[in-house]
Design a protein around this motif. Structure first.
Motif, short mmCIF file in Angstrom:
data_model
loop_
_atom_site.label_atom_id
_atom_site.label_comp_id
_atom_site.label_asym_id
_atom_site.label_seq_id
_atom_site.Cartn_x
_atom_site.Cartn_y
_atom_site.Cartn_z
N ARG A 100 0.84 -1.21 0.00
CA ARG A 100 0.00 0.00 0.00
C ARG A 100 0.87 1.25 0.00
O ARG A 100 0.66 2.17 -0.77
CB ARG A 100 -0.87 -0.05 1.25
CG ARG A 100 -1.88 1.03 1.39
CD ARG A 100 -2.76 0.73 2.59
NE ARG A 100 -2.04 0.81 3.85
CZ ARG A 100 -2.12 -0.08 4.84
NH1 ARG A 100 -2.86 -1.14 4.72
NH2 ARG A 100 -1.44 0.09 5.94
N ARG A 101 1.89 1.25 0.86
CA ARG A 101 2.79 2.41 0.92
C ARG A 101 3.49 2.61 -0.42
O ARG A 101 3.63 3.72 -0.90
CB ARG A 101 3.84 2.23 2.01
CG ARG A 101 3.30 2.46 3.40
CD ARG A 101 4.42 2.78 4.37
NE ARG A 101 5.34 1.68 4.56
CZ ARG A 101 5.18 0.71 5.46
NH1 ARG A 101 4.10 0.69 6.22
NH2 ARG A 101 6.07 -0.24 5.59
N ARG B 293 -0.81 4.84 -1.41
CA ARG B 293 -2.15 4.96 -0.84
C ARG B 293 -2.07 4.92 0.68
O ARG B 293 -1.33 4.12 1.24
CB ARG B 293 -3.05 3.82 -1.31
CG ARG B 293 -3.55 4.01 -2.72
CD ARG B 293 -4.39 2.84 -3.17
NE ARG B 293 -3.58 1.64 -3.37
CZ ARG B 293 -3.76 0.51 -2.75
NH1 ARG B 293 -4.73 0.38 -1.86
NH2 ARG B 293 -3.00 -0.52 -2.99
N ALA B 294 -2.84 5.77 1.35
CA ALA B 294 -2.87 5.76 2.81
C ALA B 294 -3.85 4.70 3.28
O ALA B 294 -3.77 4.21 4.39
CB ALA B 294 -3.30 7.13 3.33
N ASP B 295 -4.73 4.32 2.40
CA ASP B 295 -5.86 3.49 2.75
C ASP B 295 -5.76 2.22 1.92
O ASP B 295 -5.20 2.22 0.84
CB ASP B 295 -7.09 4.33 2.36
CG ASP B 295 -8.40 3.64 2.59
OD1 ASP B 295 -8.40 2.44 2.84
OD2 ASP B 295 -9.42 4.33 2.51
#
Ligand code: CA
Length: 220
Positions: A117-118, A122-124
């Motif tokens: 994700r990182r 994306r934070a989410d």
């Protein structure tokens, strides 16, 4: 998501590979540092799970070599509890995160999701695109708020396309992403998955770029 697992411990390796495959990830497993280097030199992976104590060439050497090639592929190192120094060296050599053995599989799976994700900025966890949402944590997909049931391969294919809307994937790139070594691929497998995804989502959701491959439209 396609992962390279470099781990010489048979039991850990089996457990991790089986667990991640069950979650629909494509996992290739090597058991020494030379084989890891060979795999990384010839194939594309989205993430590497790297044991530091590998035979032939240790994990740290593999990592330093990899970063030396300019690769930014996320690396999660697997280390023993007592080797604080190794963890520090690993992080300093360009690892993105680490997990201490013995670990619970669920924690490993969550760290894999967090690191990827990182990497994608994306934070989410949830990816949203043109009315379609995809959640890698529970592998749920919705269209206009309604749940859509996908097979594991369909999910993996959609996940790949949604990572970078607008980017065209060739059939062989998608095959590589969806199938690990030694897994049999029917010659029209990708087309079949695309066909099913279009039926379940919307015919126009996935575009065919003639002679090149497939993509989802970029939103701008
Ligand atoms: Ca080891």
């Amino acid at each position: 998501m396609r992962l390279l697992l470099a781990e010489d411990d048979q039991m850990i390796g089996e457990a991790v590979r089986t667990g991640l495959r069950r979650q629909g990830l494509t996992v290739d497993w090597v058991q020494d540092g030379i084989a890891a280097k060979a795999a990384l030199g010839t194939e594309t992976f989205d993430l590497i799970l790297l044991d530091l104590g590998l035979p032939k060439l240790d994990g740290l050497q593999v990592l330093r070599w990899l970063r030396g090639t300019g690769s930014t592929t996320p690396v999660l190192i697997l280390t023993a509890r007592d080797s604080v120094n190794d963890r520090i060296k690993g992080l300093d050599a360009g690892a993105d995160d680490y997990i201490i053995k013995p670990f619970e599989f669920e924690e490993l799976a969550a760290r894999v999701r967090a690191v990827s994700r990182r990497k994608s900025g994306r934070a989410d966890n949830v990816i949203e695109h043109m009315g379609v949402t995809l959640n890698p944590a529970n592998r749920a997909v919705t269209r206009d708020g309604e749940n859509v049931s996908l097979s594991q391969r369909e999910f993996s294919l959609l996940e790949a396309l949604l990572e970078r809307p607008g980017q065209v994937w060739s059939r062989s790139q998608l095959e590589e992403r969806l199938y690990g070594w030694g897994e049999e691929v029917e010659s029209n497998a990708v087309e079949v998955h695309i066909h099913n995804l279009r039926k379940k989502l919307a015919p126009e959701f996935i575009q065919n770029v003639r002679g090149v491959g497939y993509r989802v439209r970029a939103t701008q």
